[in-house]
Enzyme design. Structure first.
Site, PDB file in Angstrom:
ATOM      1  N   ARG A  54      25.071   3.778  43.871  1.00 28.70           N
ATOM      2  CA  ARG A  54      26.151   3.449  42.936  1.00 28.70           C
ATOM      3  C   ARG A  54      27.470   4.110  43.324  1.00 28.70           C
ATOM      4  O   ARG A  54      28.535   3.658  42.937  1.00 28.70           O
ATOM      5  CB  ARG A  54      25.799   3.904  41.516  1.00 28.70           C
TER       6      ARG A  54
ATOM      7  N   LYS B 224      46.480  27.352  35.919  1.00 22.71           N
ATOM      8  CA  LYS B 224      46.519  25.903  36.086  1.00 22.71           C
ATOM      9  C   LYS B 224      45.348  25.482  36.966  1.00 22.71           C
ATOM     10  O   LYS B 224      44.991  26.187  37.914  1.00 22.71           O
ATOM     11  CB  LYS B 224      47.807  25.446  36.777  1.00 22.71           C
TER      12      LYS B 224
ATOM     13  N   ARG C 246      58.433  18.936  42.638  1.00 19.33           N
ATOM     14  CA  ARG C 246      58.311  19.494  41.287  1.00 19.33           C
ATOM     15  C   ARG C 246      57.971  20.974  41.450  1.00 19.33           C
ATOM     16  O   ARG C 246      56.938  21.326  41.978  1.00 19.33           O
ATOM     17  CB  ARG C 246      57.231  18.778  40.498  1.00 19.33           C
TER      18      ARG C 246
ATOM     19  N   TYR D 279      47.071  18.344  35.420  1.00 20.04           N
ATOM     20  CA  TYR D 279      47.019  19.797  35.289  1.00 20.04           C
ATOM     21  C   TYR D 279      46.228  20.122  34.029  1.00 20.04           C
ATOM     22  O   TYR D 279      46.561  19.614  32.959  1.00 20.04           O
ATOM     23  CB  TYR D 279      48.387  20.405  35.018  1.00 20.04           C
TER      24      TYR D 279
ATOM     25  N   HIS E 245      54.215  27.785  40.945  1.00 23.27           N
ATOM     26  CA  HIS E 245      53.512  26.598  41.431  1.00 23.27           C
ATOM     27  C   HIS E 245      54.499  25.455  41.606  1.00 23.27           C
ATOM     28  O   HIS E 245      55.397  25.254  40.800  1.00 23.27           O
ATOM     29  CB  HIS E 245      52.437  26.182  40.415  1.00 23.27           C
TER      30      HIS E 245
END
Length: 179
Positions: free
Chosen positions: A23, A72, A59, A132, A119
């Site tokens: 599967r 995170k 970002r 996140y 980050h």
């Protein structure tokens, strides 16, 4: 899950341990007990999703300071990103050092970001989506950031930055910091 500690203590790359059959496969993507067994904080206060139209979207670099320092768990669910963390812990032997890893929808990797780490990420292709799981609520009064191109950090980004928010472009440089 397969936990691999990075050169920055307490930061981990987490790979899935796939159980395959005809599967496809099944894999555990999060388990509080396994996180605790590795000394990681399993608290999830908030879940976030970020969609990015263009390759070269930056970002970061973001962090939250105490009393709302956050962990995170970052995963790229569509596309590909270059994800970078910077150790901001003042007493750490790797203070102001960084680590980068490619997270893609194909490799299904995650990066665990401890408290007091900056980050950020850069999209490597168009239409990248990132999730996140964050260990603390977003708290505007304690947020901070550093410029992605700060010479003190010396981060070598794999593609050019073509899209960045005004806020991220305006973060301060780290003056007088040595790596």
């Amino acid at each position: 899950m397969i936990f691999s500690e990075t050169k920055l203590k307490s930061a981990f790359v987490i790979d899935l341990q796939e159980l395959s059959d005809d599967r496809g496969f099944f894999a555990r993507a999060f388990c509080a007990r396994e996180f605790e067994d590795h000394g990681l904080n399993p608290t999830v206060a908030q879940g976030n999703l970020s969609y990015n139209h263009k390759k070269g979207t930056m970002r970061g670099l973001h962090f939250q300071a105490p009393p709302a320092a956050e962990t995170k768990l970052v995963r790229c669910t569509a596309g590909a990103i270059w994800d970078v963390i910077v150790d901001l812990r003042p007493d750490s032997p790797t203070h102001m050092q960084h680590f980068g890893v490619e997270l893609t929808s194909s490799n299904r990797r995650a990066l665990y970001v401890p408290e007091m780490f900056a980050h950020g990420y850069l999209t490597l292709i168009d239409d990248a989506e990132v999730t996140y799981s964050v260990g603390e609520f977003y708290t505007p009064g304690v947020e901070g950031g550093y410029r992605f191109d700060d010479p003190a950090l010396g981060i070598n980004w794999p593609v050019d930055v073509v899209v960045i928010s005004e806020k991220d472009a305006a973060w301060p440089l780290i003056e007088g910091t040595t790596r």
